[in-house]
Design a protein around this motif. Structure first.
Motif, PDB file in Angstrom:
ATOM      1  N   GLY A   1       0.778  -1.227   0.000  1.00 22.53           N
ATOM      2  CA  GLY A   1       0.000   0.000   0.000  1.00 22.53           C
ATOM      3  C   GLY A   1       0.809   1.277   0.000  1.00 22.53           C
ATOM      4  O   GLY A   1       0.243   2.361   0.052  1.00 22.53           O
ATOM      5  N   HIS A   2       2.147   1.171  -0.068  1.00 18.00           N
ATOM      6  CA  HIS A   2       2.996   2.364  -0.073  1.00 18.00           C
ATOM      7  C   HIS A   2       3.397   2.710  -1.504  1.00 18.00           C
ATOM      8  O   HIS A   2       3.924   1.872  -2.224  1.00 18.00           O
ATOM      9  N   TYR A   3       3.148   3.952  -1.884  1.00 19.34           N
ATOM     10  CA  TYR A   3       3.468   4.416  -3.234  1.00 19.34           C
ATOM     11  C   TYR A   3       4.225   5.735  -3.171  1.00 19.34           C
ATOM     12  O   TYR A   3       4.182   6.453  -2.166  1.00 19.34           O
ATOM     13  N   GLU A   4       4.877   6.041  -4.280  1.00 18.31           N
ATOM     14  CA  GLU A   4       5.510   7.341  -4.428  1.00 18.31           C
ATOM     15  C   GLU A   4       4.889   8.070  -5.616  1.00 18.31           C
ATOM     16  O   GLU A   4       4.705   7.481  -6.681  1.00 18.31           O
ATOM     17  N   LEU A   5       4.559   9.341  -5.409  1.00 16.28           N
ATOM     18  CA  LEU A   5       4.130  10.193  -6.505  1.00 16.28           C
ATOM     19  C   LEU A   5       5.420  10.692  -7.157  1.00 16.28           C
ATOM     20  O   LEU A   5       6.166  11.467  -6.570  1.00 16.28           O
ATOM     21  N   THR A   6       5.697  10.214  -8.365  1.00 11.95           N
ATOM     22  CA  THR A   6       7.005  10.449  -8.970  1.00 11.95           C
ATOM     23  C   THR A   6       7.067  11.662  -9.892  1.00 11.95           C
ATOM     24  O   THR A   6       8.125  12.277 -10.027  1.00 11.95           O
ATOM     25  N   ARG A   7       5.981  11.993 -10.550  1.00 11.09           N
ATOM     26  CA  ARG A   7       5.955  13.146 -11.440  1.00 11.09           C
ATOM     27  C   ARG A   7       4.552  13.763 -11.457  1.00 11.09           C
ATOM     28  O   ARG A   7       3.544  13.050 -11.392  1.00 11.09           O
ATOM     29  N   PHE A   8       4.525  15.084 -11.587  1.00 14.20           N
ATOM     30  CA  PHE A   8       3.271  15.797 -11.836  1.00 14.20           C
ATOM     31  C   PHE A   8       3.603  17.022 -12.669  1.00 14.20           C
ATOM     32  O   PHE A   8       4.511  17.791 -12.341  1.00 14.20           O
ATOM     33  N   CYS A   9       2.916  17.198 -13.772  1.00 16.05           N
ATOM     34  CA  CYS A   9       3.106  18.432 -14.540  1.00 16.05           C
ATOM     35  C   CYS A   9       1.928  18.669 -15.466  1.00 16.05           C
ATOM     36  O   CYS A   9       1.176  17.749 -15.803  1.00 16.05           O
ATOM     37  N   ASN A  10       1.787  19.927 -15.865  1.00 13.58           N
ATOM     38  CA  ASN A  10       0.808  20.326 -16.861  1.00 13.58           C
ATOM     39  C   ASN A  10       1.507  20.560 -18.190  1.00 13.58           C
ATOM     40  O   ASN A  10       2.734  20.714 -18.248  1.00 13.58           O
ATOM     41  N   ARG A  11       0.740  20.609 -19.263  1.00 17.61           N
ATOM     42  CA  ARG A  11       1.285  20.961 -20.566  1.00 17.61           C
ATOM     43  C   ARG A  11       1.860  22.372 -20.492  1.00 17.61           C
ATOM     44  O   ARG A  11       1.319  23.240 -19.795  1.00 17.61           O
ATOM     45  N   ILE A  12       2.984  22.607 -21.162  1.00 19.98           N
ATOM     46  CA  ILE A  12       3.602  23.925 -21.091  1.00 19.98           C
ATOM     47  C   ILE A  12       2.612  25.004 -21.523  1.00 19.98           C
ATOM     48  O   ILE A  12       1.756  24.780 -22.371  1.00 19.98           O
ATOM     49  N   ASP A  13       2.729  26.141 -20.867  1.00 22.17           N
ATOM     50  CA  ASP A  13       1.873  27.308 -21.102  1.00 22.17           C
ATOM     51  C   ASP A  13       0.434  27.070 -20.680  1.00 22.17           C
ATOM     52  O   ASP A  13      -0.473  27.797 -21.101  1.00 22.17           O
ATOM     53  N   SER A  14       0.205  26.039 -19.844  1.00 25.89           N
ATOM     54  CA  SER A  14      -1.159  25.733 -19.409  1.00 25.89           C
ATOM     55  C   SER A  14      -1.214  25.479 -17.905  1.00 25.89           C
ATOM     56  O   SER A  14      -0.290  24.908 -17.319  1.00 25.89           O
TER      57      SER A  14
END
Length: 215
Positions: free
Chosen positions: A95-108
């Motif tokens: 049940g242990h996870y890591e949030l490894t990446r988060f991003c939006n599209r550039i200019d958004s």
């Protein structure tokens, strides 16, 4: 802070990042107007390479938001990664996870996007704990605080080596690997790299954040 090599190689991402920081993002999209679905690794890799300063990161779960049929935001998760977890047993905690990446599209900017993807991940995967990290050079970690993560601690500054004008992660130049390449085992990693003309460059450490899922 923007690194020189990022400005040279990923200038459009850097420009978008700066505009976002000063509240001048060109396009604002509301998450309620987006559909949500999991995406393939190759689709995730392409999006991260084009929109995230750190680029791709291997992950087992990749959640995207789509607006007018195009992906506009992405969040990825994995089991705890070995380079960040000293022992193998820590990587497989149930049940242990890591949030490894988060991003939006550039200019958004996608308003409510991170919250929508976190909720989707929790509902589908039933984690007990999620951890993630924010880079002190570019983020206060306020987004994670808003999402319900708790601050745990700040790590010591990490470092890279500058090779041909590009920062390379220290993991690529650890002593064990250098010895296999034929370098003197009696010298430290830093001594060997300095003799090769490669010098360390440090960041400002990372904040660790933990989300404990309420049952």
């Amino acid at each position: 802070m923007i690194w020189e090599d990022d400005w040279q190689v990923k200038r459009e991402i850097c420009k978008s990042f700066i505009l976002n920081k000063i509240g001048k993002t060109k396009n604002r999209i509301f998450a309620r107007n987006c559909s949500i679905k999991e995406v393939s690794y190759m689709e995730s890799k392409k999006f991260l390479d084009e929109n995230h300063l750190q680029g791709d990161c291997k992950s087992s779960i990749r959640i995207g938001l789509f607006f007018n049929g195009e992906i506009v935001s992405l969040m990825t998760f994995s089991k705890l990664r070995l380079p960040l977890q000293r022992f193998e047993k820590d990587r497989n905690k149930k049940g242990h996870y890591e949030l490894t990446r988060f991003c939006n599209r550039i200019d958004s900017g996608v308003i409510g996007g991170a919250s929508k993807m976190i909720k989707y991940f929790i509902e589908k995967n039933k984690p007990t704990q999620i951890e993630t990290y924010s880079d002190n050079l570019i983020s206060s970690g306020h987004l994670y605080e808003k999402l319900g993560f708790e601050y745990k601690h700040t790590s010591k500054p990490g470092y890279w080596y500058v090779v041909d004008g590009i920062r390379q992660h220290r993991f690529n130049w650890r002593k064990q690997k250098l010895i296999k390449m034929g370098y003197d085992k009696n010298k430290s990693e830093e001594e060997i790299m300095n003799e090769l003309g490669y010098w360390r460059i440090y960041n400002a450490g990372n904040k660790k954040w933990i989300f404990l899922v309420k049952k």
